[in-house]
Scaffold this active site. Structure first.
Site, PDB file in Angstrom:
ATOM      1  N   ASP A   1       0.830  -1.203   0.000  1.00  0.00           N
ATOM      2  CA  ASP A   1       0.000   0.000   0.000  1.00  0.00           C
ATOM      3  C   ASP A   1       0.872   1.263   0.000  1.00  0.00           C
ATOM      4  OD1 ASP A   1      -2.793   1.005   0.326  1.00  0.00           O
ATOM      5  OD2 ASP A   1      -1.997   1.871   2.180  1.00  0.00           O
TER       6      ASP A   1
ATOM      7  N   GLU B   1       1.886  -0.608  -4.928  1.00  0.00           N
ATOM      8  CA  GLU B   1       0.977   0.466  -5.327  1.00  0.00           C
ATOM      9  C   GLU B   1       1.836   1.721  -5.433  1.00  0.00           C
ATOM     10  OE1 GLU B   1      -3.167   2.603  -3.917  1.00  0.00           O
ATOM     11  OE2 GLU B   1      -1.515   2.454  -2.525  1.00  0.00           O
TER      12      GLU B   1
END
Ligand code: NOJ
Length: 509
Positions: free
Chosen positions: A200, A259
């Site tokens: 993330d 990401e």
């Protein structure tokens, strides 16, 4: 489960855990629910599953605020449920990667609670606490969710940094302790059989240690990280080199996907150099309209950037942060038709593809009334940004209301009444269904091999070859005569051997 680099061509299926399948009637999806639906995923034909965070969380950002990195939230199951899920997935030859959230913790994490309770506690140094500037925060950085990126700790008078919600305090990656913490977290899940991680906010772990102001006005772009000078710092690459070594030290070809959110694919590709992440998401197609020239330009730029570093390029049309594809492409019948053509485009591109749960059912974005919206993006912008709840509505499994097989209780967000007709059950035996299209495409996809080779085609259309299979997409041009060959698959029934606007076909030349 071993062998070549499986991830280089894999199709991943994103499971937004709280909205996939509920086993215990509390209205939230859970790990046993996923386990019960594994045969569906195997029959769909995907290679790997990505699970969004299922760790203990107070839910300020639905799990992206982690209160304990090495446990399962009781609402989602237990560690034993996780182990059983991994075992069953592997038995069905499905890989499973989990989400790691290293940029920030939950404000309920023991580290942050210690940090707030006692400014001299060593855990305080895991976060970015700084004195303010006058009465205000240390600098002008905005949060990605609206409002300032700083919140004042009333006890000490200092401010702490949060690029997202105040309940998501950013970790200070300049502190070596944080690096050690996360290596232990990665090992914990790898030891339990996870096939890798989705990372993330992978580009933002390190911030400018001098905390210099960002230049104003802040541009409004879908890529909110493009203009931030404070992130994308060289130090982060060192971490990913370590993580790569760590993950490659395990057997079974585990993989890391970052990401990394920039509009310039070369900036993203820098994270997938040979000794860094195996893959990074390519979000470019999330923000492109359904226009042939734009799509082609994006695909070309993406491929050029990944070729330079020798990594596979990834492709994403939907995830839990953006409106559903049929809605983005105009909604209604036309939006769905285009989204189905986009499915054949997506699955014909070379490299890993990521599907989001419900994409294979052709689900549209759900309009929710303000009182039901839960996303902090909605609440922190006073409703100016609608937030992401509309793509997170629990998916329909069966025809029957209430809840269409998602739960025996009350789903955490209500499903539209007509979703029974879009359920997996309703689509299972329907030749014209979107589910069937995805299944067929996933079955045929291994026949598309080799690099992408563009072919001349009229304006508004895209035609390229992968080996001896052609992918032809009429995005918005005049009717396109089908290239000659055996038709393997079309996104709609073709009346006259022509592709009209919003349709696509795979043809063996
Ligand atoms: C990206 C995740 O996909 C999104 O859902 C989340 O809100 C932010 N990172 C912050 O963790």
């Amino acid at each position: 489960m071993t062998g070549g680099a499986w991830w280089r061509n894999a199709v991943f299926y994103e499971i937004y855990v709280r909205s996939f399948a509920d086993s215990d009637g509390d209205g939230l999806g859970d790990l046993p629910g996923i386990r019960s639906r594994l045969p569906y995923l195997r029959d769909l034909g995907v290679d790997a599953l990505w699970l969004t965070p299922f760790y203990p969380t107070p839910d300020a950002d639905h799990g992206y605020d982690v209160a304990d990195y090495v446990d399962v939230d009781p609402r989602f199951g237990t560690l034993a449920d996780f182990d059983a899920l991994v075992a069953d997935a592997h038995a069905l030859r499905l890989r499973l990667i989990v989400d790691v959230v290293p940029n920030h913790t939950s404000s309920e994490h023991a580290w942050f609670r210690n940090a707030l309770a006692d400014p001299s506690h060593p855990d305080r140094a895991r976060y970015v606490f700084r004195p303010g500037r006058g009465d205000g925060p240390p600098n002008n950085w905005p949060s990605n969710f609206g409002g300032p990126a700083w919140t004042r700790d009333p006890r000490s008078g200092e401010w702490y940094l949060h690029l997202f919600a105040p309940e998501q305090p950013d970790l200070d990656w300049h502190n070596p302790q944080v690096r050690d913490d996360f290596e232990a977290i990665l090992r914990f899940w790898l030891d339990r059989g996870a096939d890798g991680f989705r990372i993330d906010v992978g580009h933002a772990l390190y911030k400018d240690p001098e905390l210099r102001d960002e230049e104003e006005p802040f541009p409004q772009t879908p890529f909110a990280s493009d203009w931030r000078a404070a992130i994308d710092r060289p130090e982060v690459h060192d971490v990913y080199q370590d993580w790569r070594r760590l993950v490659d030290g395990y057997d079974g070809d585990r993989a890391l996907v970052g990401e990394v959110v920039f509009s310039d694919p070369r900036r993203v590709a820098a994270y997938t150099r040979r000794d860094e992440l195996h893959m990074a998401f390519n979000f470019a197609l999330l923000f492109e309209p359904w226009e042939a020239e734009r799509l082609r330009g994006t695909i070309e730029r993406s491929l050029a950037a990944s070729e330079e570093v020798g990594a596979p390029q990834t492709w994403v049309f939907e995830n839990h942060d953006v409106p559903r594809l049929p809605t983005r492409y105009g909604g209604g019948e036309e939006g769905l038709r285009r989204a189905r053509a986009a499915a054949l485009l997506l699955l014909a591109l070379p490299g890993p593809a990521f599907l989001y749960q419900g994409q294979e059912l052709g689900l549209e974005e759900v309009e929710l009334p303000p009182e039901l919206r839960q996303d902090p993006v909605f609440h922190r912008t006073g409703g100016a940004r609608p937030g992401r709840d509309g793509c997170r509505v629990p998916i329909p499994w069966t025809r029957e209301a209430p809840a269409f097989g998602f739960t025996t209780g009350e789903p955490w967000l209500p499903q539209p009444a007509h979703w029974g007709n879009l359920s997996a059950e309703a689509q299972a035996d329907d030749d014209a269904a979107t589910l069937r299209l995805y299944r067929d495409a996933l079955r045929l996809r291994p026949q598309l091999a080799g690099p992408l080779d563009w072919r001349d085609s009229p304006q508004g259309t895209l035609v390229f070859a992968r080996g001896d299979v052609l992918c032809a997409v009429n995005v918005g041009g005049d009717p396109l005569a089908l290239p000659r060959g055996d038709v393997l698959l079309t996104s709609e029934p073709l009346p006259q051997e022509t592709l009209v606007a919003g349709t696509a076909a795979w043809i063996r030349a």
